[in-house]
Design an enzyme around this catalytic site. Structure first.
Site, PDB file in Angstrom:
ATOM      1  N   LYS A  79       0.832  -1.212   0.000  1.00  0.00           N
ATOM      2  CA  LYS A  79       0.000   0.000   0.000  1.00  0.00           C
ATOM      3  C   LYS A  79       0.863   1.258   0.000  1.00  0.00           C
ATOM      4  O   LYS A  79       0.503   2.256  -0.617  1.00  0.00           O
ATOM      5  CB  LYS A  79      -0.980  -0.028   1.164  1.00  0.00           C
ATOM      6  CG  LYS A  79      -2.047  -1.061   0.863  1.00  0.00           C
ATOM      7  CD  LYS A  79      -3.151  -1.096   1.858  1.00  0.00           C
ATOM      8  CE  LYS A  79      -4.175  -2.132   1.410  1.00  0.00           C
ATOM      9  NZ  LYS A  79      -4.741  -2.866   2.536  1.00  0.00           N
ATOM     10  N   LYS A  82      -4.513 -11.758  -7.693  1.00  0.00           N
ATOM     11  CA  LYS A  82      -5.801 -12.230  -7.175  1.00  0.00           C
ATOM     12  C   LYS A  82      -6.904 -11.237  -7.514  1.00  0.00           C
ATOM     13  O   LYS A  82      -6.628 -10.076  -7.819  1.00  0.00           O
ATOM     14  CB  LYS A  82      -5.699 -12.408  -5.664  1.00  0.00           C
ATOM     15  CG  LYS A  82      -5.431 -11.099  -4.927  1.00  0.00           C
ATOM     16  CD  LYS A  82      -5.288 -11.321  -3.436  1.00  0.00           C
ATOM     17  CE  LYS A  82      -4.932 -10.061  -2.696  1.00  0.00           C
ATOM     18  NZ  LYS A  82      -5.997  -9.172  -2.302  1.00  0.00           N
ATOM     19  N   LYS A 128     -10.872  -5.747  -4.795  1.00  0.00           N
ATOM     20  CA  LYS A 128     -11.961  -4.767  -4.877  1.00  0.00           C
ATOM     21  C   LYS A 128     -11.586  -3.567  -5.730  1.00  0.00           C
ATOM     22  O   LYS A 128     -12.418  -3.019  -6.422  1.00  0.00           O
ATOM     23  CB  LYS A 128     -12.323  -4.268  -3.476  1.00  0.00           C
ATOM     24  CG  LYS A 128     -13.129  -5.261  -2.679  1.00  0.00           C
ATOM     25  CD  LYS A 128     -13.816  -4.566  -1.524  1.00  0.00           C
ATOM     26  CE  LYS A 128     -13.818  -5.436  -0.291  1.00  0.00           C
ATOM     27  NZ  LYS A 128     -12.614  -5.297   0.541  1.00  0.00           N
TER      28      LYS A 128
HETATM   29  P1  TYM Z   1     -10.652  -7.328   2.575  1.00  0.00           P
HETATM   30  O1  TYM Z   1     -11.771  -6.364   2.664  1.00  0.00           O
HETATM   31  O2  TYM Z   1      -9.532  -7.024   1.667  1.00  0.00           O
HETATM   32  O3  TYM Z   1     -11.195  -8.757   2.142  1.00  0.00           O
HETATM   33  C1  TYM Z   1     -12.266  -9.367   2.843  1.00  0.00           C
HETATM   34  C2  TYM Z   1     -12.047 -10.859   2.886  1.00  0.00           C
HETATM   35  O4  TYM Z   1     -11.968 -11.399   1.578  1.00  0.00           O
HETATM   36  C3  TYM Z   1     -10.780 -12.161   1.442  1.00  0.00           C
HETATM   37  N1  TYM Z   1     -10.270 -12.021   0.065  1.00  0.00           N
HETATM   38  C4  TYM Z   1      -9.939 -13.051  -0.715  1.00  0.00           C
HETATM   39  N2  TYM Z   1      -9.958 -14.378  -0.484  1.00  0.00           N
HETATM   40  C5  TYM Z   1      -9.571 -15.170  -1.501  1.00  0.00           C
HETATM   41  N3  TYM Z   1      -9.196 -14.716  -2.728  1.00  0.00           N
HETATM   42  C6  TYM Z   1      -9.165 -13.398  -3.005  1.00  0.00           C
HETATM   43  N4  TYM Z   1      -8.834 -12.965  -4.213  1.00  0.00           N
HETATM   44  C7  TYM Z   1      -9.529 -12.496  -1.967  1.00  0.00           C
HETATM   45  N5  TYM Z   1      -9.616 -11.141  -1.873  1.00  0.00           N
HETATM   46  C8  TYM Z   1     -10.067 -10.870  -0.611  1.00  0.00           C
HETATM   47  C9  TYM Z   1      -9.806 -11.572   2.446  1.00  0.00           C
HETATM   48  O5  TYM Z   1      -8.816 -12.499   2.778  1.00  0.00           O
HETATM   49  C10 TYM Z   1     -10.738 -11.249   3.586  1.00  0.00           C
HETATM   50  O6  TYM Z   1     -10.972 -12.402   4.368  1.00  0.00           O
HETATM   51  N6  TYM Z   1      -7.925  -6.637   6.666  1.00  0.00           N
HETATM   52  C11 TYM Z   1      -9.156  -7.240   6.172  1.00  0.00           C
HETATM   53  C12 TYM Z   1     -10.407  -6.714   6.858  1.00  0.00           C
HETATM   54  C13 TYM Z   1     -10.445  -6.896   8.348  1.00  0.00           C
HETATM   55  C14 TYM Z   1     -10.499  -8.118   9.058  1.00  0.00           C
HETATM   56  C15 TYM Z   1     -10.554  -7.749  10.418  1.00  0.00           C
HETATM   57  C16 TYM Z   1     -10.505  -9.454   8.665  1.00  0.00           C
HETATM   58  C17 TYM Z   1     -10.452  -5.885   9.258  1.00  0.00           C
HETATM   59  N7  TYM Z   1     -10.515  -6.411  10.503  1.00  0.00           N
HETATM   60  C18 TYM Z   1     -10.614  -8.732  11.403  1.00  0.00           C
HETATM   61  C19 TYM Z   1     -10.557 -10.426   9.671  1.00  0.00           C
HETATM   62  C20 TYM Z   1     -10.621 -10.061  11.015  1.00  0.00           C
HETATM   63  C21 TYM Z   1      -9.264  -6.920   4.708  1.00  0.00           C
HETATM   64  O7  TYM Z   1      -8.687  -6.007   4.219  1.00  0.00           O
HETATM   65  O8  TYM Z   1     -10.127  -7.676   4.029  1.00  0.00           O
END
Ligand code: TYM
Length: 359
Positions: free
Chosen positions: A141, A223, A226
């Protein structure tokens, strides 16, 4: 260590080794706790579904679950909040459309649980600059937004650890990309417990299959995500034609020329996507065609596109039917925040006591 804390720890230990045991030696214990979150930085996509939400839906049947929309985390990369309300509402609606039952799981917004920020502050004193700077997501980032390398970005994993341990969660359903954040959360827990006494169990990244999932993008690189490469990502809000268009554009080549040859990554990705949504029969017929060099990638992509449409359309339609119903979404978030706040305030009493902040 107090007797009370000691007994909580023993129960946690037993639950961790055998999560399905709710009664131990005739003593009733509580269900194991699950926590996870998603940032409201864009539309949910297939990676979010198969990496995270699919597991939420299964876990809510058996565990005490807390699922939230990480609006505070979104501020580390999206300081402009004009779209935030719409995005938070949409992520809540999309979670429900994917099958979250808000009577079973708490579905809430991160900023509605103020104690998250308090715990984040305490954990910051246990997080070291060197380890934060080495985090892969921080480095990525920082590269992407060189003019806004803020302290929130650096301490992102600390806030994530606070989200999780605020509920004393054990299981954290996430995709592969979150593995390092979970490892850091365990390190913060170990340091806290070592310094102040055993308050928190160590959380683990969870997937119902064996390995954590990484849903690949359609262009053969990286991957689904968003905010990056939007044409190579299938969003749960994409209409049928857009899904077909994106899938048909996926990178292929002239096909294998030798029987049973290894698949190039971009072809393996298409098979991987097929394994998520297509029937076993369909998958094995294209596997055989690949192995005997008769595969026609055009046909394969057409089949994949139709299976994706069948998978995504009902979720898209359910989400569309609720995402503008503000009163309903606000009611859901309020109900979720009440459950989350109750759990957070119990944990924070333990934390303040353990840290000696009770005067
Ligand atoms: P975020 O918003 O990027 O993604 C949400 C969830 O989706 C999963 N994910 C994927 N899994 C498989 N393949 C992909 N291409 C892919 N893209 C996204 C992510 O692994 C995630 O599970 N930091 C976290 C948000 C967060 C969080 C937390 C998660 C904040 N607090 C506490 C768990 C526990 C995040 O940015 O997710």
């Amino acid at each position: 260590m107090s007797g009370r804390r000691n007994s909580i720890w023993i129960v946690d230990f037993i639950l961790l080794s055998s999560p399905h045991i709710y009664y131990i030696c005739g003593m009733s214990t509580e269900k194991a706790i699950v926590m996870s979150g998603i940032r409201p930085t864009g539309y949910l996509h297939l990676g979010n579904y198969f990496g995270a939400v699919r597991n939420y839906v299964k876990l809510q049947e058996e565990y005490t679950c807390y699922f939230m929309v990480a609006d505070l985390h979104a501020l580390t990369t999206h300081p402009d909040t004009k779209e935030l309300k719409t995005n938070v509402h949409r992520v809540i609606a999309e979670n429900i459309a994917c099958g979250i039952d808000t009577d079973k799981a708490a579905l809430y917004c991160q900023s509605h649980v103020r104690e998250t920020s308090e715990l984040y502050l305490y954990l910051n004193m246990l997080a070291y600059l060197g380890e934060l700077e080495k985090t892969t997501t921080f480095k990525d980032k920082a590269r992407m937004q060189p003019d806004n390398i803020n302290a929130g970005l650096l301490t992102y994993p600390v806030l994530q650890a606070a989200d999780i341990i605020l509920h004393r969660a054990i299981y954290v359903p996430v995709g592969k990309d979150q593995e390092q954040h979970l490892e850091m959360a365990r390190n913060f827990v170990k340091r806290f417990n070592h310094r102040y006494g055993e308050v928190f169990p160590e959380p683990i990244a969870y997937n119902f299959g064996d390995d954590l999932v990484k849903v690949p993008s359609l262009d053969g690189t990286g991957k689904m995500s968003k905010s990056e490469n939007q044409l190579a990502t299938l969003y749960l809000a994409d209409d049928d034609e857009l899904i077909r268009k994106k899938v048909m554009k996926a990178k292929t080549d002239g096909g294998p020329t030798e029987n049973n040859s290894p698949k190039p990554d971009y072809i393996e990705n298409i098979f991987q996507l097929m394994r998520l949504v297509s029937s076993d029969e369909t998958i094995s017929s294209f596997e055989s065609a690949y192995n005997n060099c008769t595969i026609r990638y055009g046909d394969m992509k057409k089949q994949l596109a139709e299976d994706m449409v069948k998978f995504i359309a009902p979720i898209r339609e359910r989400a569309a039917s609720i995402q503008h119903d503000e009163a309903y979404l606000q009611k859901i978030m309020k109900q979720g925040a009440e459950k989350a706040n109750e759990s957070a305030s119990k944990t924070m009493s333990l934390v303040r006591e353990a840290m000696g902040l009770v005067y």
